[in-house]
Design a protein around this motif. Structure first.
Motif, PDB file in Angstrom:
ATOM      1  N   ILE A  30     -62.831  84.368 -10.818  1.00 18.60           N
ATOM      2  CA  ILE A  30     -63.790  85.304 -10.224  1.00 18.60           C
ATOM      3  C   ILE A  30     -64.418  86.166 -11.307  1.00 18.60           C
ATOM      4  N   SER A  31     -63.590  86.722 -12.186  1.00 18.48           N
ATOM      5  CA  SER A  31     -64.106  87.628 -13.221  1.00 18.48           C
ATOM      6  C   SER A  31     -65.047  86.887 -14.175  1.00 18.48           C
ATOM      7  N   ASN A  32     -64.731  85.642 -14.501  1.00 16.07           N
ATOM      8  CA  ASN A  32     -65.604  84.874 -15.399  1.00 16.07           C
ATOM      9  C   ASN A  32     -66.952  84.599 -14.755  1.00 16.07           C
ATOM     10  N   ASP A  33     -66.956  84.280 -13.469  1.00 19.22           N
ATOM     11  CA  ASP A  33     -68.217  84.018 -12.777  1.00 19.22           C
ATOM     12  C   ASP A  33     -69.048  85.297 -12.670  1.00 19.22           C
ATOM     13  N   VAL A  34     -68.377  86.416 -12.345  1.00 22.64           N
ATOM     14  CA  VAL A  34     -69.093  87.696 -12.260  1.00 22.64           C
ATOM     15  C   VAL A  34     -69.651  88.095 -13.621  1.00 22.64           C
ATOM     16  N   ALA A  35     -68.892  87.852 -14.684  1.00 24.01           N
ATOM     17  CA  ALA A  35     -69.353  88.185 -16.036  1.00 24.01           C
ATOM     18  C   ALA A  35     -70.609  87.395 -16.411  1.00 24.01           C
ATOM     19  N   GLN A  43     -72.419  83.665  -3.351  1.00 27.01           N
ATOM     20  CA  GLN A  43     -72.915  83.116  -4.615  1.00 27.01           C
ATOM     21  C   GLN A  43     -71.872  83.184  -5.731  1.00 27.01           C
ATOM     22  N   ILE A  44     -70.739  83.794  -5.452  1.00 27.16           N
ATOM     23  CA  ILE A  44     -69.662  83.884  -6.447  1.00 27.16           C
ATOM     24  C   ILE A  44     -68.627  82.811  -6.135  1.00 27.16           C
ATOM     25  N   CYS A  45     -68.272  82.017  -7.151  1.00 30.43           N
ATOM     26  CA  CYS A  45     -67.378  80.853  -6.989  1.00 30.43           C
ATOM     27  C   CYS A  45     -67.973  79.822  -6.027  1.00 30.43           C
ATOM     28  N   SER A  46     -69.284  79.664  -6.090  1.00 30.69           N
ATOM     29  CA  SER A  46     -69.953  78.639  -5.292  1.00 30.69           C
ATOM     30  C   SER A  46     -69.987  77.294  -6.014  1.00 30.69           C
ATOM     31  N   GLU A  47     -69.477  77.268  -7.246  1.00 32.82           N
ATOM     32  CA  GLU A  47     -69.275  76.033  -8.001  1.00 32.82           C
ATOM     33  C   GLU A  47     -68.032  76.215  -8.858  1.00 32.82           C
ATOM     34  N   PRO A  48     -67.401  75.151  -9.328  1.00 27.83           N
ATOM     35  CA  PRO A  48     -66.144  75.296 -10.070  1.00 27.83           C
ATOM     36  C   PRO A  48     -66.338  76.116 -11.342  1.00 27.83           C
ATOM     37  N   ALA A  49     -65.472  77.114 -11.532  1.00 26.62           N
ATOM     38  CA  ALA A  49     -65.529  77.933 -12.740  1.00 26.62           C
ATOM     39  C   ALA A  49     -64.931  77.204 -13.935  1.00 26.62           C
ATOM     40  N   ARG A  50     -64.134  76.180 -13.667  1.00 24.63           N
ATOM     41  CA  ARG A  50     -63.469  75.376 -14.706  1.00 24.63           C
ATOM     42  C   ARG A  50     -63.028  74.082 -14.040  1.00 24.63           C
ATOM     43  N   PRO A  51     -62.685  73.056 -14.807  1.00 22.65           N
ATOM     44  CA  PRO A  51     -62.203  71.817 -14.206  1.00 22.65           C
ATOM     45  C   PRO A  51     -60.966  72.063 -13.330  1.00 22.65           C
ATOM     46  N   GLY A  52     -61.018  71.593 -12.108  1.00 24.58           N
ATOM     47  CA  GLY A  52     -59.891  71.755 -11.198  1.00 24.58           C
ATOM     48  C   GLY A  52     -59.903  73.019 -10.375  1.00 24.58           C
ATOM     49  N   ALA A  53     -60.807  73.942 -10.671  1.00 21.79           N
ATOM     50  CA  ALA A  53     -60.876  75.194  -9.913  1.00 21.79           C
ATOM     51  C   ALA A  53     -61.506  74.955  -8.544  1.00 21.79           C
ATOM     52  N   GLY A  54     -61.130  75.764  -7.582  1.00 21.46           N
ATOM     53  CA  GLY A  54     -61.726  75.682  -6.264  1.00 21.46           C
ATOM     54  C   GLY A  54     -63.137  76.250  -6.264  1.00 21.46           C
ATOM     55  N   ASN A  77     -66.706  76.902  -3.173  1.00 19.97           N
ATOM     56  CA  ASN A  77     -67.324  76.594  -1.891  1.00 19.97           C
ATOM     57  C   ASN A  77     -68.820  76.806  -2.029  1.00 19.97           C
ATOM     58  N   GLU A  78     -69.556  75.697  -2.033  1.00 23.42           N
ATOM     59  CA  GLU A  78     -71.003  75.787  -2.295  1.00 23.42           C
ATOM     60  C   GLU A  78     -71.750  76.523  -1.204  1.00 23.42           C
ATOM     61  N   ASP A  79     -71.192  76.605  -0.010  1.00 28.90           N
ATOM     62  CA  ASP A  79     -71.874  77.281   1.097  1.00 28.90           C
ATOM     63  C   ASP A  79     -71.488  78.751   1.227  1.00 28.90           C
ATOM     64  N   TYR A  80     -70.215  79.067   0.986  1.00 31.39           N
ATOM     65  CA  TYR A  80     -69.724  80.410   1.292  1.00 31.39           C
ATOM     66  C   TYR A  80     -69.129  81.150   0.100  1.00 31.39           C
ATOM     67  N   GLY A  81     -68.961  80.505  -1.045  1.00 26.52           N
ATOM     68  CA  GLY A  81     -68.415  81.206  -2.211  1.00 26.52           C
ATOM     69  C   GLY A  81     -67.098  81.880  -1.896  1.00 26.52           C
ATOM     70  N   LEU A  82     -67.058  83.202  -2.113  1.00 31.36           N
ATOM     71  CA  LEU A  82     -65.842  83.979  -1.851  1.00 31.36           C
ATOM     72  C   LEU A  82     -65.701  84.390  -0.390  1.00 31.36           C
ATOM     73  N   LEU A  83     -66.731  84.216   0.403  1.00 27.58           N
ATOM     74  CA  LEU A  83     -66.641  84.597   1.813  1.00 27.58           C
ATOM     75  C   LEU A  83     -65.603  83.721   2.515  1.00 27.58           C
ATOM     76  N   GLY A  84     -64.780  84.334   3.348  1.00 29.14           N
ATOM     77  CA  GLY A  84     -63.751  83.593   4.052  1.00 29.14           C
ATOM     78  C   GLY A  84     -62.492  83.386   3.243  1.00 29.14           C
ATOM     79  N   SER A  85     -62.436  83.967   2.036  1.00 26.14           N
ATOM     80  CA  SER A  85     -61.246  83.813   1.196  1.00 26.14           C
ATOM     81  C   SER A  85     -60.123  84.716   1.693  1.00 26.14           C
TER      82      SER A  85
END
Length: 393
Positions: free
Chosen positions: A69-74, A221-232, A234-242
């Motif tokens: 999360i922090s890497n994507d926000v950065a 829009q945060i974590c809507s694509e993998p931050a690294r290989p193997g990371a979770g 969600n292209e539709d909802y990102g962090l929503l619903g986590s």
């Protein structure tokens, strides 16, 4: 004579882990339940299977770490102060996300809470306290000092947590807490904004962009694509619903739910010969009448469902017809209205008082109430008779 209408059953499953073939596990469990001596029931066309979103996400291994999360926000905010507006008050749903966001933001973080409650009904100010003392406020937007001076400390009645302090203590030197119900208040503190609201995110984004914000990011829009290989992701909802997993990771909303429900429907059709509808469900869309908390902290009730669950139910208002039968026998009046309902437009008299709701919201809420979130061990719900009416035998 038929005496039972809709039936909702919780289906017990073995513990599911990453990589599990849940289509097979769910099918096996339902069929075993239907055939068991103790719980036996007959599977029929138009039955419904609900699968909790956490089961699907767990089988997918759809998790992210706080570092992800922090890497994507950065990447999205490489420099400067950032305002985080309209978050919900939750240890499970938002505290972990905010920890990750704060770590990724280089400048000061201004958390702006709505009052007297958040978007889903968690209170930050006791309502009577608010209405008796709100006239003392210096303005619509106020700071933490004024909050405590006027309203005093408030701990959530269910968790016992002071959320102002919980969020601030993530990094007391870099996190400030403010209070406002106007999204544009964020621009008093920073021109970069993370919109943390769930259901109002799009209008909040539009307001801020038209109000002069330099950069606006919503949580989908945060974590809507993998931050690294193997990371979770969600292209539709990102962090929503986590939701909270442990101190260093969260589980995301599941991916590819449309594909999953169609696979499960096809598997059940092949093995039972029955046409069964399937949906993935998260939080139910209902409001607790005692504490005022609206349960829907997920972005939607159902992120995936088969075609037969699309749309809204078409029903008569049973009690309205019975109460206004006049000289007719009430039973005959109800039966006649049911037979005629497909000829009525949506404003027909017999639909008076039937609130329009989507099938997926209704069925998903029923599933959520049946399964609960505790230790029942029934992440799959089997519903029968939902599409039936008074005339069906």
């Amino acid at each position: 004579m038929r005496y039972v209408g809709t039936v909702s059953r919780g289906i017990r499953l073995p513990v599911v882990t990453r990589g599990a073939d849940i289509v097979k596990i769910i099918s096996d469990s339902i069929i075993n339940a239907a055939e068991s001596e103790r719980d036996k029931f007959e599977m029929r066309d138009h039955d419904i299977v609900g699968v909790t979103e956490s089961l699907v996400a767990r089988s997918q291994g759809n998790y992210v770490t706080l570092e992800d999360i922090s890497n994507d926000v950065a990447k999205k905010f490489p420099a400067g102060d950032v305002a985080v507006i309209c978050p919900i008050l939750s240890r499970n749903r938002f505290h972990q996300l905010l920890r990750g966001m704060v770590k990724g933001i280089k400048g000061h973080v201004h958390v702006i809470l709505t009052y007297p409650s958040d978007e889903v009904g968690n209170q930050i100010i006791e309502p009577m306290n608010y209405y008796l003392n709100s006239a003392k406020l210096s303005g619509e937007c106020f700071d933490e000092k004024e909050y405590y001076e006027i309203f005093g400390e408030y701990k959530h009645p269910f968790t016992g947590v002071d959320y102002v302090q919980l969020y601030k203590c993530i990094d007391p030197g870099r996190v400030s807490v403010h209070f406002s119900n106007n999204p544009l208040s964020a621009l008093k503190f920073a021109k970069q904004v993370i919109v943390a609201s769930i259901h109002a995110r799009q209008i909040h984004r539009d307001i801020l962009e038209k109000g002069g914000a330099e950069r606006v990011v919503t949580m989908d829009q945060i974590c809507s694509e993998p931050a690294r290989p193997g990371a979770g992701y969600n292209e539709d909802y990102g962090l929503l619903g986590s939701n909270y997993t442990n101190d260093e990771s969260v589980k995301l909303f599941p991916r590819d739910c449309g594909e999953f429900v169609n696979k499960l429907q096809a598997e059940l059709k092949e093995r039972t010969g029955k046409e069964i509808e399937v949906l993935v469900y998260g939080d139910g869309a209902f409001k607790d009448p005692v504490c005022g908390i609206w349960e829907l902290a997920d972005p939607v009730v159902s992120p995936g469902y088969t075609e037969g669950l699309n749309g809204m139910p078409k029903e008569i208002k049973f009690k309205y017809v019975a109460d206004n039968a006049g000289e007719k026998d009430p039973t005959a009046a109800v039966e006649e209205a049911i037979r005629a309902k497909n000829r009525l437009d949506k404003f027909g008299h017999s639909t008076l008082g039937t609130t329009p709701r989507r099938l997926t919201d209704l069925v998903g809420s029923l599933c959520d109430l049946t399964s609960g979130s505790g230790d029942k061990g029934t992440p799959v719900i089997y519903i029968q008779g939902y599409f039936d009416n008074y005339l069906d035998d």
